[in-house]
Design a protein around this motif. Structure first.
Motif, mmCIF file in Angstrom:
data_model
loop_
_atom_site.group_PDB
_atom_site.id
_atom_site.type_symbol
_atom_site.label_atom_id
_atom_site.label_comp_id
_atom_site.label_asym_id
_atom_site.label_seq_id
_atom_site.Cartn_x
_atom_site.Cartn_y
_atom_site.Cartn_z
ATOM 1 N N HIS A 158 -4.459 8.233 -4.440
ATOM 2 C CA HIS A 158 -4.493 9.519 -5.132
ATOM 3 C C HIS A 158 -5.400 10.460 -4.366
ATOM 4 C CE1 HIS A 158 -4.064 12.282 -8.488
ATOM 5 N NE2 HIS A 158 -5.354 12.550 -8.335
ATOM 6 N N LEU A 199 -2.090 -0.163 -9.265
ATOM 7 C CA LEU A 199 -2.448 0.514 -10.513
ATOM 8 C C LEU A 199 -1.195 0.816 -11.332
ATOM 9 C CD1 LEU A 199 -5.048 2.828 -8.762
ATOM 10 C CD2 LEU A 199 -5.561 0.826 -10.174
ATOM 11 N N SER A 203 -5.391 11.262 -1.369
ATOM 12 C CA SER A 203 -5.675 10.611 -0.087
ATOM 13 C C SER A 203 -6.703 9.484 -0.180
ATOM 14 C CB SER A 203 -6.079 11.616 1.000
ATOM 15 O OG SER A 203 -7.446 11.920 0.904
ATOM 16 N N VAL A 204 -7.206 9.154 -1.365
ATOM 17 C CA VAL A 204 -8.082 7.984 -1.500
ATOM 18 C C VAL A 204 -7.221 6.757 -1.797
ATOM 19 C CG1 VAL A 204 -9.842 6.872 -2.935
ATOM 20 C CG2 VAL A 204 -10.111 9.263 -2.241
ATOM 21 N N PHE A 205 -7.414 5.714 -0.994
ATOM 22 C CA PHE A 205 -6.655 4.472 -1.182
ATOM 23 C C PHE A 205 -7.524 3.479 -1.964
ATOM 24 C CE2 PHE A 205 -5.538 0.179 0.516
ATOM 25 C CZ PHE A 205 -4.331 0.065 -0.156
ATOM 26 N N PHE A 206 -7.049 3.072 -3.150
ATOM 27 C CA PHE A 206 -7.853 2.215 -4.030
ATOM 28 C C PHE A 206 -7.661 0.722 -3.764
ATOM 29 C CE2 PHE A 206 -7.695 6.205 -6.480
ATOM 30 C CZ PHE A 206 -9.049 6.370 -6.711
ATOM 31 N N ASN A 207 -6.700 0.358 -2.944
ATOM 32 C CA ASN A 207 -6.461 -1.047 -2.614
ATOM 33 C C ASN A 207 -6.263 -1.907 -3.863
ATOM 34 O OD1 ASN A 207 -6.113 -3.159 -0.798
ATOM 35 N ND2 ASN A 207 -8.246 -3.775 -0.864
ATOM 36 N N ASP A 208 -5.622 -1.342 -4.871
ATOM 37 C CA ASP A 208 -5.260 -2.120 -6.051
ATOM 38 C C ASP A 208 -3.907 -1.598 -6.527
ATOM 39 O OD1 ASP A 208 -5.639 -4.113 -7.940
ATOM 40 O OD2 ASP A 208 -6.528 -2.735 -9.400
ATOM 41 N N TRP A 213 0.927 2.338 -8.231
ATOM 42 C CA TRP A 213 0.383 3.348 -7.322
ATOM 43 C C TRP A 213 -0.974 2.862 -6.846
ATOM 44 C CZ3 TRP A 213 -3.937 6.538 -8.884
ATOM 45 C CH2 TRP A 213 -4.356 6.324 -10.212
ATOM 46 N N GLY A 259 0.766 -1.238 0.000
ATOM 47 C CA GLY A 259 0.000 0.000 0.000
ATOM 48 C C GLY A 259 0.799 1.291 0.000
#
Lengths: 297, 262
Positions: free
Chosen positions: A110, A119, A112-117, A107, A72
């Motif tokens: 972005h 990218l 401050s949102v964490f996409f948990n993937d 990454w 992460g």
């Protein structure tokens, strides 16, 4: 490094197959002490203040070498690294004294949102500079060398100007980091990007590889009905990936290899069998000259 | 003109967050052309991975509403309140409040409180470790000092009050005990604590919620008892204290300092 915890097993990761550690298997592992070379954990799962996860991991660490794998940190982000998260990684490194420490060329955060993937990024000079700066920061803060993992990708960017292997090699050269060669990711990305996977392994800078990952993928189809492989970690490694792995270890020598299985988790005996199957390939590998370099991580 | 890395990621992130936005320009397949199905893999990965995180954290809610309903509800939550930290142990703090406002779940009025219980369980599981005081540790306090004693509660301790029988409902949905009739009119206030390796969930006796809240706020035992009695006439001080000791709720105590001489 001399261990701060006299109860811990040696930190050094042996040239054997390790297994991704899952809470569902804690009790089987502590009960049976299976003949597994080492274990790897996702760092983010051990960032709670206390509780059973740390107790189990400490008990397992007393018996086995451990590798710490971050999922992460968002090293490929244009934005600055999350300092708090970096300090959490540093603290875990100090607490568990892992023999290897790795993160991804990807990454995941972005604004401050964490996409948990994981990218993808374009491969160009701007990305190389940004990723290298971030890896410098990681290695300076954590105080040790890290391994950077090649990604599974499903798309490409018109911005890309260089190849993936050239990008990884350049970043490793600038930062001194090592590489984690995920052979399943090679098969997935090469299929998805219409590259030749055997050629990819043949060209990979194996002297920089400190660890290999093996896993299973899920087959889908793209916009034209062509195969699109998904990095699912939900089944055993595919025969094509085993063949690529044999090619990789014939070049790199017996590099520590992890079996990852994160979804549709099997029982411990099934996972243990998968580790033995991969280890048979690893132990069958001759030891070429590069092996000494690869293991000196 | 080629975009900067920052712009590439801003476009990519915006399209991940809003399914109505088409895949970003410049994101292509191996033929160099647009590849919406390929971009959709990332969209799907994000929703599935974060949905899995919620499903793992709220197993009883998932079992009550069923897989399909839970996935749809989680998807709405993920799009509205994505995580802001890579430490997903902390994700879902506001999911119970979201459920409370989620219209399709309105027929299950106890569902938000069951979700609050599960969130508290998870926080207790990952909370800092601490050794609880036993009855013997507390026996040393002279009786005349007890009213002025201030207790430190276990870092894992959580209280979830409810007008529904949330402990009964929760237990029925996280274990294999056969379901039995539930009296939905009987509320259960839950105390969640992990004194050692196992998380314990107990029913709080009458007045106990106000009493524990007062202790947690740093009130002396004496004033917390007054607050407990005021909140429920059935409040039983010694029963509450005995219950908290046996649950491992206390980790330290001190006598409130004497008032300063001025």
């Amino acid at each position: 490094m001399l261990s701060q915890n006299p109860d811990f097993h040696s930190s050094r990761i042996p040239s054997r197959v390790g297994v991704g550690l899952k809470p569902e298997h804690y009790k089987a592992i502590l009960g049976e002490s299976p003949d597994v070379g080492w274990f790897e954990v996702h760092a983010e799962n051990y960032m709670g203040a206390g509780g059973p996860p740390h107790r189990y991991l400490t008990a397992i660490r007393e018996r086995y070498p451990l590798s710490l794998h971050g999922v992460g940190l968002s090293i490929g982000a244009a934005h600055p690294l999350d300092r708090d998260h970096l300090l959490r990684l540093k603290a875990l490194n100090e607490r568990y004294e892992p023999g290897l420490f790795s993160e991804h060329l990807a990454w995941s955060t972005h604004d401050s949102v964490f996409f948990n993937d994981l990218l993808p990024i374009p491969y160009d000079e701007e990305s190389a500079r940004r990723v290298s700066d971030h890896i410098d920061e990681v290695q300076d803060t954590v105080g040790r060398r890290m391994l950077l993992e090649n990604p599974s990708t499903y798309v490409a960017f018109v911005e890309s100007t260089i190849g993936e292997i050239e990008f990884l090699t350049e970043v490793a050269k600038r930062t001194g980091c090592g590489l984690l060669l995920d052979v399943n990711n090679v098969h997935v990305s090469c299929t998805n990007q219409h590259w030749n996977a055997t050629d990819y392994i043949s060209r990979f800078p194996v002297e920089l590889v400190g660890e290999i990952h093996m896993a299973g993928y899920a087959p889908e189809e793209d916009d034209h009905g062509d195969p699109l492989l998904i990095d699912a970690h939900d089944r055993p490694a595919d025969p094509a990936v085993i063949a690529l792995y044999a090619h990789a270890v014939s070049r790199a020598g017996p590099v520590p290899t992890l079996v990852e299985w994160d979804n549709d988790l099997p029982d411990w005996p099934t996972l243990f069998e998968e580790a033995r199957r991969v280890e048979a390939v690893l132990l069958g590998a001759d030891t070429p000259e590069e092996a000494d370099v690869a293991l000196a991580v | 003109m080629l975009r900067s890395l920052s712009d590439v990621q801003a476009d990519f992130a915006a399209a991940l967050r809003d399914p109505a936005i088409p895949p970003p320009a410049g994101v292509v397949g191996p033929d160099g052309g647009p590849a919406p199905r390929r971009f959709a893999v990332y969209r799907n990965n994000v929703l599935v991975a974060l949905g899995n995180a919620l499903a793992g954290a709220f197993p009883a809610v998932g079992r009550i509403v069923g897989e399909e309903f839970f996935r749809a509800m989680a998807r709405n939550y993920v799009l509205e309140t994505p995580p802001t930290s890579p430490v997903l142990l902390d994700y879902g703090v506001t999911f119970p409040d979201f459920i409370a406002g989620f219209e399709p779940a309105a027929s299950l009025p106890y569902l938000p409180d069951v979700a609050r219980l599960e969130r508290a369980w998870r926080e207790a599981y990952h909370a800092a470790d601490a050794k609880p005081l036993g009855a013997a540790d507390l026996a040393g306090i002279p009786p005349e000092d007890l009213p002025d004693a201030v207790f430190s509660l276990h870092p894992s301790l959580r209280i979830v009050p409810s007008r529904f029988p949330i402990i009964t409902i929760w237990r029925m949905n996280v274990s294999d005990v056969p379901p039995s009739p539930v009296d939905f009119a009987v509320g259960e206030d839950a105390l969640i604590v992990r004194p050692d390796a196992e998380v314990e969930v107990r029913v709080v006796p009458p007045g106990g919620v106000a009493f524990v809240d007062a202790l947690a706020a740093g009130e002396t035992l004496g004033s917390a008892a007054v607050i407990g009695e005021a909140s429920d006439s059935r409040f039983d001080l010694s029963g509450n204290i005995a219950g908290l000791i046996s649950a491992g709720a206390f980790v330290d105590f001190r006598r409130q300092p004497e008032p300063a001489p001025w």
